[in-house]
Design an enzyme around this catalytic site. Structure first.
Site, PDB file in Angstrom:
ATOM      1  N   CYS A 185     -16.778  -7.612  12.359  1.00 19.18           N
ATOM      2  CA  CYS A 185     -16.188  -8.630  13.233  1.00 19.18           C
ATOM      3  C   CYS A 185     -15.308  -8.043  14.324  1.00 19.18           C
ATOM      4  CB  CYS A 185     -15.402  -9.652  12.425  1.00 19.18           C
ATOM      5  SG  CYS A 185     -13.814  -9.049  11.828  1.00 19.18           S
ATOM      6  N   GLU A 209      -1.258  -1.738  -5.758  1.00 18.14           N
ATOM      7  CA  GLU A 209      -2.557  -1.288  -6.225  1.00 18.14           C
ATOM      8  C   GLU A 209      -2.297  -0.413  -7.451  1.00 18.14           C
ATOM      9  OE1 GLU A 209      -0.735   0.228  -4.233  1.00 18.14           O
ATOM     10  OE2 GLU A 209      -1.537   2.043  -3.337  1.00 18.14           O
ATOM     11  N   CYS A 266     -12.463  -5.393   5.303  1.00 20.62           N
ATOM     12  CA  CYS A 266     -11.809  -6.085   6.409  1.00 20.62           C
ATOM     13  C   CYS A 266     -11.075  -7.300   5.844  1.00 20.62           C
ATOM     14  CB  CYS A 266     -12.837  -6.533   7.446  1.00 20.62           C
ATOM     15  SG  CYS A 266     -12.119  -7.578   8.730  1.00 20.62           S
ATOM     16  N   ASP A 271       0.868  -1.174   0.000  1.00 21.84           N
ATOM     17  CA  ASP A 271       0.000   0.000   0.000  1.00 21.84           C
ATOM     18  C   ASP A 271       0.906   1.226   0.000  1.00 21.84           C
ATOM     19  OD1 ASP A 271      -2.786   1.247   0.597  1.00 21.84           O
ATOM     20  OD2 ASP A 271      -1.471   2.156   2.088  1.00 21.84           O
ATOM     21  N   ASP A 302      -3.298   0.928   7.014  1.00 19.92           N
ATOM     22  CA  ASP A 302      -2.535   0.696   5.786  1.00 19.92           C
ATOM     23  C   ASP A 302      -2.112  -0.765   5.648  1.00 19.92           C
ATOM     24  OD1 ASP A 302      -2.830   3.312   5.087  1.00 19.92           O
ATOM     25  OD2 ASP A 302      -0.904   3.956   5.933  1.00 19.92           O
ATOM     26  N   CYS A 327     -12.801 -10.734   7.684  1.00 21.61           N
ATOM     27  CA  CYS A 327     -14.147 -11.224   7.345  1.00 21.61           C
ATOM     28  C   CYS A 327     -14.618 -10.750   5.968  1.00 21.61           C
ATOM     29  CB  CYS A 327     -15.147 -10.829   8.429  1.00 21.61           C
ATOM     30  SG  CYS A 327     -15.491  -9.062   8.452  1.00 21.61           S
ATOM     31  N   CYS A 378     -12.994  -3.126  12.173  1.00 24.70           N
ATOM     32  CA  CYS A 378     -14.079  -3.695  11.384  1.00 24.70           C
ATOM     33  C   CYS A 378     -15.419  -3.543  12.118  1.00 24.70           C
ATOM     34  CB  CYS A 378     -13.807  -5.169  11.107  1.00 24.70           C
ATOM     35  SG  CYS A 378     -15.105  -5.938  10.127  1.00 24.70           S
TER      36      CYS A 378
HETATM   37 ZN   LIG Z   1     -14.122  -7.943   9.804  1.00 23.78          ZN
END
Ligand SMILES: [Zn+2]
Length: 429
Positions: A362, A267, A340, A183, A369, A343, A359
């Site tokens: 979860c 990216e 996330c 990143d 980052d 999850c 998150c």
């Molecule tokens: Zn999560």
């Protein structure tokens, strides 16, 4: 493999002046040939490399300043122009200005370039018409030079050789299966999916302030004055210093990434995240509207001083990767900062702050980052497992230097129509 080697030249004053003239002639040829191409296009015609090269050769009889410089450099300028026009279109290719484009010219034929080692520290190169030029041998050339580009950066001249180093790329990376997601950001230049950072401050706050002051000083000087030239020199010197740090950082980061991992995932950079850091201010008078934030005025400074060199890091990694057997791939950056990694739920609110990801689904907490870098890696693994044919970045179909058949015919028609008039259609220099 083909690789680049750059050294600082030790010109005599006469050689320096001559090099300046070669650069000037190449710039004139570029600009004149571009103008000529545009004139042809306006009239619905087309002119290509071969005709232009012939006309330049003919013009040497009339212009001693063209005749004195190495002809191959002029031809190379025309080839570069031809390629630029093929790639970007005749109307988008830009003029070369004496101020904005420091002199640069290429000797395309390796066979005419002789390099000799003088002692442990010095070597010399024989260039057509320039003769023997000494340079500091900061690292071995490592192969046969295929071409050489001479350019000036500030007060110094440099030579870049394209070298065939006879190294064969490894079959497989030394650490098979290893992979990292990257990143790129402002707070830390590079954040890795394994939680490590690569960071350097390219310009300290004091230096940024100083650069702003130099910029202001420059703006206040009168156009064409000696003071303006001096002020421009100081701005450029500052920018150069920062650029060197960036280049050094990119090279070292690229080395670490390529030697450490078989797959490096970035990216894909978009215009939006390329200009990150310049955030628009909401207009208090008009909801939904944004005030100009001086971004345009700051563009110069942003580019030269504040730029983080994200693209350079990627380029350097690709270059280094050829030697380590690393695969460098880019993935769509959408939602990498809002997803996330545990999850896979996407929620904008999960990005609690610049630094923290929490998150909402979860409860997973991580450095924002690092979480993004992990998502980049996940996307990269998916991409690499199922490469989509034709979609992956890769070779661009090579363009014919002369242009398509129709273009060639158009050229032939044009040149018979204008034959005998010397530099037909070219405005006199
Ligand atoms: Zn999560």
């Amino acid at each position: 493999m083909l690789t680049g080697r750059k050294y600082r030249l030790d010109f005599t004053p006469e050689q320096g002046e001559f090099a300046e003239r070669i650069g000037g002639a190449c710039r004139s040829v570029w600009n004149t040939a571009l103008e000529q191409r545009r004139i042809y296009r306006r009239r619905g015609g087309w002119i290509g490399y071969h005709d232009q090269a012939r006309q330049v050769a003919e013009a040497k009889d009339d212009f001693p300043w063209l005749a004195e410089v190495p002809g191959h450099c002029l031809q190379q300028a025309l080839i570069d122009l031809d390629q630029a026009c093929a790639r970007h279109g005749t109307w988008k290719v830009r003029w070369k200005s004496k101020v904005a484009n420091p002199p640069s010219f290429r000797f395309p034929e390796g066979g005419k370039i002789t390099v000799e080692r003088l002692n442990r520290r010095w070597a010399r190169v024989k260039l057509p018409k320039l003769g023997w030029v000494r340079f500091r041998l900061t690292r071995p050339l490592g192969g046969k030079a295929k071409n050489a580009t001479v350019s000036r950066d500030g007060e110094h001249w440099y030579i870049s050789f394209l070298v065939e180093d006879a190294v064969t790329p490894p079959e497989r990376h030394a650490d098979p299966g290893s992979a990292v997601g990257i990143d790129r950001g402002v707070v830390k230049v590079v954040t890795r999916s394994d939680g490590r950072f690569h960071h350097r401050v390219f310009a300290r706050d004091r230096e940024v302030e100083h650069a702003k002051k130099l910029q202001r000083d420059f703006v206040r000087t009168a156009k064409g004055s000696a003071r303006r030239k001096e002020a421009a020199g100081r701005v450029a010197a500052m920018a150069r210093k920062v650029r060197r740090r960036r280049e050094d950082f990119a090279a070292k980061t690229a080395h670490t990434l390529a030697t450490g991992f078989e797959m490096v995932v970035f990216e894909a950079l978009t215009t939006k995240n390329m200009t990150a850091g310049v955030e628009p201010r909401p207009d208090p008078e008009q909801p939904g509207a944004f005030l100009p934030n001086g971004a345009a005025a700051k563009t110069g400074l942003n580019r030269s001083i504040l730029d983080k060199g994200w693209y350079r890091i990627e380029l350097a990694t690709r270059s280094r990767a050829r030697y380590t057997g690393t695969h460098v791939i880019t993935v769509n950056p959408a939602y990498t900062s809002q997803t996330c990694n545990v999850c896979t739920v996407v929620d904008r609110k999960s990005r609690e702050s610049q630094a923290v990801f929490r998150c909402t689904s979860c409860g997973h907490i991580e450095h924002a980052d690092v979480n993004a870098a992990k998502n980049v890696l996940t996307a990269g693994r998916a991409e690499f497992a199922q490469p989509r044919p034709g979609v992956r970045a890769g070779a661009r179909k090579p363009r014919n230097r002369v242009g398509r058949k129709a273009n060639r015919q158009a050229t032939a028609a044009q040149s018979t129509a204008t034959a005998g008039s010397g530099l037909a259609g070219i405005p006199r220099l």
